[in-house]
Design a protein around this motif. Structure first.
Motif, short mmCIF file in Angstrom:
data_model
loop_
_atom_site.label_atom_id
_atom_site.label_comp_id
_atom_site.label_asym_id
_atom_site.label_seq_id
_atom_site.Cartn_x
_atom_site.Cartn_y
_atom_site.Cartn_z
N HIS A 65 61.81 -27.86 23.25
CA HIS A 65 62.62 -28.08 24.46
C HIS A 65 62.15 -27.13 25.55
O HIS A 65 62.15 -25.91 25.36
CB HIS A 65 64.10 -27.84 24.17
CG HIS A 65 64.97 -28.14 25.33
ND1 HIS A 65 65.57 -27.14 26.08
CD2 HIS A 65 65.32 -29.31 25.92
CE1 HIS A 65 66.28 -27.69 27.05
NE2 HIS A 65 66.12 -29.01 26.97
N VAL A 111 57.51 -33.21 17.63
CA VAL A 111 56.10 -32.94 17.34
C VAL A 111 55.92 -32.81 15.83
O VAL A 111 56.70 -32.12 15.17
CB VAL A 111 55.65 -31.63 18.03
CG1 VAL A 111 54.19 -31.34 17.72
CG2 VAL A 111 55.91 -31.69 19.53
N SER A 124 51.30 -35.97 15.85
CA SER A 124 51.96 -36.83 16.84
C SER A 124 52.90 -36.01 17.69
O SER A 124 53.32 -34.91 17.31
CB SER A 124 52.74 -37.96 16.14
OG SER A 124 53.81 -37.41 15.38
N SER A 125 53.20 -36.57 18.84
CA SER A 125 54.17 -35.95 19.75
C SER A 125 54.77 -37.08 20.58
O SER A 125 54.04 -37.95 21.05
CB SER A 125 53.49 -34.93 20.66
OG SER A 125 54.43 -34.38 21.57
N ARG A 126 56.10 -37.04 20.72
CA ARG A 126 56.72 -38.04 21.57
C ARG A 126 57.93 -37.45 22.26
O ARG A 126 58.69 -36.67 21.67
CB ARG A 126 57.08 -39.30 20.80
CG ARG A 126 58.14 -39.13 19.76
CD ARG A 126 58.35 -40.46 19.01
NE ARG A 126 59.15 -40.27 17.85
CZ ARG A 126 60.44 -40.63 17.77
NH1 ARG A 126 61.04 -41.20 18.76
NH2 ARG A 126 61.11 -40.42 16.65
N PRO A 127 58.11 -37.83 23.53
CA PRO A 127 59.27 -37.33 24.26
C PRO A 127 60.54 -38.01 23.79
O PRO A 127 60.54 -39.20 23.48
CB PRO A 127 58.95 -37.68 25.72
CG PRO A 127 57.98 -38.82 25.63
CD PRO A 127 57.24 -38.66 24.34
N LEU A 128 61.61 -37.23 23.72
CA LEU A 128 62.91 -37.77 23.33
C LEU A 128 63.86 -37.85 24.51
O LEU A 128 64.96 -38.36 24.38
CB LEU A 128 63.53 -36.90 22.23
CG LEU A 128 62.73 -36.78 20.94
CD1 LEU A 128 63.44 -35.85 19.97
CD2 LEU A 128 62.53 -38.15 20.29
N GLN A 176 47.69 -31.27 15.46
CA GLN A 176 48.82 -32.10 15.89
C GLN A 176 48.62 -33.52 15.37
O GLN A 176 47.55 -34.10 15.55
CB GLN A 176 48.94 -32.11 17.40
CG GLN A 176 50.13 -32.92 17.89
CD GLN A 176 50.35 -32.78 19.38
OE1 GLN A 176 50.46 -31.68 19.87
NE2 GLN A 176 50.41 -33.89 20.08
N PHE A 224 63.13 -32.70 25.71
CA PHE A 224 62.85 -32.54 24.27
C PHE A 224 61.64 -33.37 23.86
O PHE A 224 61.47 -34.50 24.31
CB PHE A 224 64.05 -32.99 23.42
CG PHE A 224 65.21 -32.06 23.47
CD1 PHE A 224 65.30 -30.99 22.60
CD2 PHE A 224 66.22 -32.26 24.40
CE1 PHE A 224 66.38 -30.13 22.65
CE2 PHE A 224 67.31 -31.40 24.45
CZ PHE A 224 67.39 -30.34 23.58
N ASP A 225 60.81 -32.79 22.99
CA ASP A 225 59.69 -33.49 22.38
C ASP A 225 59.76 -33.31 20.88
O ASP A 225 60.05 -32.21 20.39
CB ASP A 225 58.35 -32.94 22.87
CG ASP A 225 58.08 -33.27 24.33
OD1 ASP A 225 58.13 -34.46 24.68
OD2 ASP A 225 57.83 -32.33 25.11
N THR A 252 53.08 -25.81 27.03
CA THR A 252 52.90 -27.19 26.58
C THR A 252 52.86 -27.20 25.06
O THR A 252 52.69 -26.14 24.42
CB THR A 252 51.58 -27.77 27.11
OG1 THR A 252 50.49 -27.07 26.50
CG2 THR A 252 51.49 -27.68 28.64
N THR A 253 52.99 -28.37 24.48
CA THR A 253 52.90 -28.49 23.02
C THR A 253 51.55 -27.97 22.52
O THR A 253 51.50 -27.24 21.52
CB THR A 253 53.09 -29.96 22.60
OG1 THR A 253 54.39 -30.39 23.02
CG2 THR A 253 52.95 -30.14 21.11
#
Length: 141
Positions: free
Chosen positions: A106, A80, A69-73, A67, A77-78, A2-3
């Motif tokens: 990824h 971060v 921010s984190s967002r899914p693309l 961290q 893919f994320d 995970t991130t």
């Protein structure tokens, strides 16, 4: 991974001075842009270059990663963003250095990483307080 696990492992590897463990978070063909703008391609190169700085200018340094921010693309893919505080105990770079990083993750591996040293934008632009106030990340935080 995970991130959160990637961030934890990067911090652990840095604080252990372990270039191979740091690079293990990266895809085999990852791209890493370091703070001086060098593009390092591939896990083996990243491991070698990190170990070099762990053994020289950053010997005994510690790194804190947070961290932002984190967002899914999509497609696994994320995107971060992280902030770091690097504490260097001795040598020409002794002191604390703050940085921000952009990572493209990824399927649990970093495929791209860009590292930038943070600075006071007003100082960088000739004491332009108006420009510093427009910084989206808050340069002094």
């Amino acid at each position: 991974m995970t991130t959160e696990e990637i961030i934890t492992e990067l911090e652990r590897a840095w604080n252990a001075g372990d270039g191979a463990a740091w690079a293990a978070c990266f895809a085999e063909d990852a791209d890493f842009v370091d703070v001086v703008g060098r593009i390092q391609r591939g896990r083996a190169t990243i491991a070698r270059e990190l170990q070099n700085i762990f053994d020289t200018i950053y010997r005994g340094s510690t790194l804190e990663i947070r961290q932002l921010s984190s967002r899914p693309l999509g497609g696994g893919f994320d995107l971060v963003h992280t902030a770091t505080v690097l504490s260097i105990p001795a040598g020409p770079l002794a002191g604390q250095v703050r940085g921000v990083q952009t990572k493209l993750v990824h399927d649990g591996e970093i495929v791209a990483f860009h590292n930038t040293i943070r600075g006071n934008i007003a100082e960088f632009t000739g004491h332009d307080a108006d420009l510093a106030a427009r910084s989206p990340l808050g340069w002094d935080s």
